[in-house]
Design a protein around this motif. Sequence first.
Motif: not given
Length: 493
Positions: A329-335
């Motif tokens: 899992f990775c952090q959700t990007p704002s883009s």
Amino acid sequence: MLTVNKKRLTYQCQIGNSKLHCSVPLCAVSSRYNSEVSFHRFPHQPEVRAQWLVKIRRENFTPTDNTRVCSRHFKLEDFITTTTGRRKLVQGAVPCLFEWNNFCLPAPRCSVWERCPKRPSPPPDPLSETAGSDCEMEVTLPLEHDSSVTPTTSVTPSELAEENEKLKQKVQEQQQQIETLQLQSRFGVERLAGSDEDIRFYTRFASYRHFQAFWQLVESAVNTKMVRVTSASAAGASQHRSTKLAPIDELLLFLMHLSVGLSLRDLANRFGIHRTTVSRIITTWTHFLYHLLGSIRLWLPKEVVQAHLPPEFSQYADTQVVLDCTEIFCQTPSSLVLQGEVFSNYKSHTTFKAMIGIAPHGPITFVSPLYAGSMSDRDIFRISGITKLLTADMAIMVDKGFLVDGLVPCKVYRPAFLSKKTQMSKQDVEQTQSIARLRVHVERCIRRIKENKLFDKVIPLSVCGSIDQLFSVACFLVNYQNGPLVKAWATQQ
């Protein structure tokens, strides 16, 4: 010249007619009502001027040429009288008498000697008084040995030697206690040396002996090839030690961050260093182990694989590698564009995806870079570069998602699809079951990688620059940290 003198005279008249006020808080002295008090400008010397500003306790205050402090706030010895009868401050005088200290200085504090309680003096010795008087006292001492005068106690040499031995033992015991306390207060490899369970928990190595064996493999390269990230720049580097930790303790810190997932603050408190230093150590060891372990060839020749082929693979004896993909899992990007690229429909989360390959007897022989979670298994297989390593006399074993028959020059062992058939044939069922029993080993190997608690949590985007190397190092270390996937294979190999 006449014009300049007129201007000075006009300015002096304006000053003389104006009323001066004291700038100290809680002081209302003005020259209008008190002609005995003198007013003094702030000094031009920066150091003395700063002391004045501190003493008057006036926040957000900048004095000007017309700002004054009255003479009530100075001591008498701070003034001198000129020949014209005018009072003037001595150089370096600082105001010290204010409303908040009742216009008086605090009494000087007694010295430590004066504050310490004194023992009462002993009563006078009558003998000394007699000796000091006019009377004289004659004291007769025996000239020869008097047998009646004997010491009350006597110590033999043997008793003295025994007492010395007891004192030596006590000193040794206290030194051991001090060393134990120092070892407990300092977190390092020595503290974990006596417990293989702690070594397994903090480093994922099976025992302290295995950890030391791995350290001996990399120790020489640490002193010659390691390039350290310095404080000047993240890209700057130095080959000199920049921390107070020993290199083996730096390795322990890196493994604790990877294996246990401890935060930088926790590691800084444990090892007694700053969080920034912890970050530099982790970055340095990530780059170092990535290049050092990555330079060792993972892909095994076909002859080596065949020599260590387990009997369970006798039905698929030409298998060179067993492949599967895994995601973290990775952090959700704002883009929104980046969200679409890294979002995994299988995990319903934004992820990074990699392909892992193992030889039939268990060791990891292929690790792909991390890709976006939206990519399919086929796409990752195509761009990973593994096709260059395969030949026509090899075979690969994959899951159903790997539709790579047209991409490889070799045979592909994959569970059968039901397709449009209502039921699988007996041969397809047996083949699917046998492949599934063998493919489970690559899933167990991936589980070893994910035993590193760092990958249990969501990876922040701030470490995306080094997460690829960190994940690869975790895969490389699996071949050093663990034994065979099946215990029975240890005797066969």
